[in-house]
Design a protein around this motif. Sequence first.
Motif, short mmCIF file in Angstrom:
data_model
loop_
_atom_site.label_atom_id
_atom_site.label_comp_id
_atom_site.label_asym_id
_atom_site.label_seq_id
_atom_site.Cartn_x
_atom_site.Cartn_y
_atom_site.Cartn_z
N THR A 1 0.82 -1.21 0.00
CA THR A 1 0.00 0.00 0.00
C THR A 1 0.86 1.26 0.00
O THR A 1 0.51 2.28 -0.61
N ALA A 2 2.00 1.21 0.68
CA ALA A 2 2.88 2.38 0.77
C ALA A 2 3.80 2.50 -0.44
O ALA A 2 4.56 3.47 -0.54
N ASN A 3 3.77 1.52 -1.37
CA ASN A 3 4.66 1.50 -2.54
C ASN A 3 6.11 1.67 -2.11
O ASN A 3 6.87 2.46 -2.66
N ALA A 4 6.50 0.88 -1.10
CA ALA A 4 7.82 1.02 -0.49
C ALA A 4 8.81 0.04 -1.10
O ALA A 4 8.46 -0.85 -1.88
N THR B 1 -1.37 -4.84 1.98
CA THR B 1 -1.76 -5.66 0.82
C THR B 1 -0.67 -5.57 -0.24
O THR B 1 -0.34 -4.47 -0.70
N VAL B 2 -0.12 -6.72 -0.59
CA VAL B 2 0.93 -6.80 -1.60
C VAL B 2 0.36 -7.49 -2.83
O VAL B 2 -0.26 -8.55 -2.73
N ILE B 3 0.55 -6.88 -3.99
CA ILE B 3 0.08 -7.47 -5.23
C ILE B 3 1.14 -8.38 -5.82
O ILE B 3 2.28 -7.98 -6.02
N PRO C 1 11.43 -3.19 -1.12
CA PRO C 1 11.13 -4.55 -0.64
C PRO C 1 11.35 -4.77 0.85
O PRO C 1 10.61 -5.55 1.47
N THR C 2 12.37 -4.11 1.45
CA THR C 2 12.65 -4.35 2.88
C THR C 2 12.08 -3.24 3.77
O THR C 2 12.33 -3.23 4.96
N ALA C 3 11.31 -2.33 3.17
CA ALA C 3 10.76 -1.21 3.95
C ALA C 3 9.27 -1.06 3.71
O ALA C 3 8.72 0.04 3.77
N ARG C 4 8.60 -2.18 3.44
CA ARG C 4 7.15 -2.14 3.30
C ARG C 4 6.51 -1.76 4.64
O ARG C 4 7.13 -1.92 5.70
N LYS C 5 5.25 -1.32 4.58
CA LYS C 5 4.60 -0.84 5.80
C LYS C 5 3.26 -1.53 6.01
O LYS C 5 2.40 -1.54 5.13
N MET C 6 3.10 -2.13 7.19
CA MET C 6 1.78 -2.51 7.65
C MET C 6 1.22 -1.32 8.42
O MET C 6 1.95 -0.66 9.17
#
Length: 321
Positions: free
Chosen positions: A242-245, A314-316, A247-252
Motif C-alpha cells: 500500500t505504501a509502494n515502499a 496488501t501486496v500485489i 522490498p525491505t521497507a514495506r509498511k503494515m
Amino acid sequence: MFRSITFLLVLLLPSFALAQSCSFSVANVNFGPVDTLSNNPVNTTSTLTASCTGGLLDIGRRLLICPNMGTGSGGATSATARQMLNGTNPLNYQLYSDPGYSVIWGSNTWSYPARAPAYALTMALLSGGSLIGASGSFTVYASALGNQPTAATGAFTSSFSAADTTFIYGYSSATTCAAPSGTLGSAPFTVNASVAANCLINIQNIDFGTQGVLRTNVDATGSVTATCTPGTTYTISLNGGTANAAPTARKMAKGAETVTYGLYKDLNRLQPWGDASTPGSTVAGTGNGLAQLLTVYGRVPPQTTPSPGVYTDTVIVTLTY
C-alpha cells in the motif's frame, strides 16, 4: 421352354435389386485451444454423413450402418482415452456417440469393449423420383479431457485413415454393431487441438502473529504457488504494498501508524523480493505442469513499537509468462 426362361429371369432380378452402395464423410474434429490446467473438458462435435443408393426392389428396406472408429494415429492408452500427439507428447481425448459424452464411439477392430453405434436408414425414392436411396447425418461428440497439466504446449493431431474408419453397411434387422457384416466403406478425418502456454497462481498470506515490544526480529512465511504448462518460463514479482515502499521497507498500517517489514526470497532474509523497480529482486522459474511452491520469507525488524492494534498491508503478486 418359355416358362423356364421366365422363371430364370425372376431369380436374377433380386440379385440386381439388392445391390446398394454407400459413401461416407466425417468432418474434421477441431478442439481449438485447450487449457490443460483446467479440470474442465473442452467439448466439440463433428458430423458423419452417409449417402446410399440402391435398386428398385430396395424401397422400404432397412439399411444398417456400423461406422467403426479405431484409435487413430495417436493411439489410445485405455478404453477411456484416445490420444493426439505433438511429436511424442500426448493429449487425451475421446469420441462419443451421445450428447451426454458417456457412450464411447468404438470399433470392432480394436481391443477395447466399446463398439460403433448402429444407425439405420430406410431406402426410399429420392427427390425427383428417379433414384432409390437413403441419406443421413449423425453427430460425433468429441471431448478433450480436462486436468492434463503435464501436456506440452503446441499443436496436437491424430489422423483416422481408411483402416481406422471401417464403415460396414448392409440390409439387416440387427439393432447393434456387436458383429456387423456387409459391405465396407471408409471416411478418413483428423482430430486437432492446440495447447497454449498458461499459468495459475495461488497465494498463502503471511501472518506475523501477536507481538509485544518489537525489539527483535519477528519472522514468518507465506507462499506463492505457480502451476504452468511444461516449458513455460515465468517471473513472479511482489509490489511495494500500500505504501509502494522498497522490498525491505514495506509498511503494515493501522490508521497513520505503521510497522516496517520486508519480504525476501531466501531463508536468511538476505535477498529482497520485489518487482521490476528493484533490479534482480524478482523470482523466475520454468513450468513443468505441476504446482511449484515458492516460499515468501517475511521479517519485521526491531523498531519503535506503535500502539496496540491490528496492522495490515496488501501486496500485489504478479506472475508474468
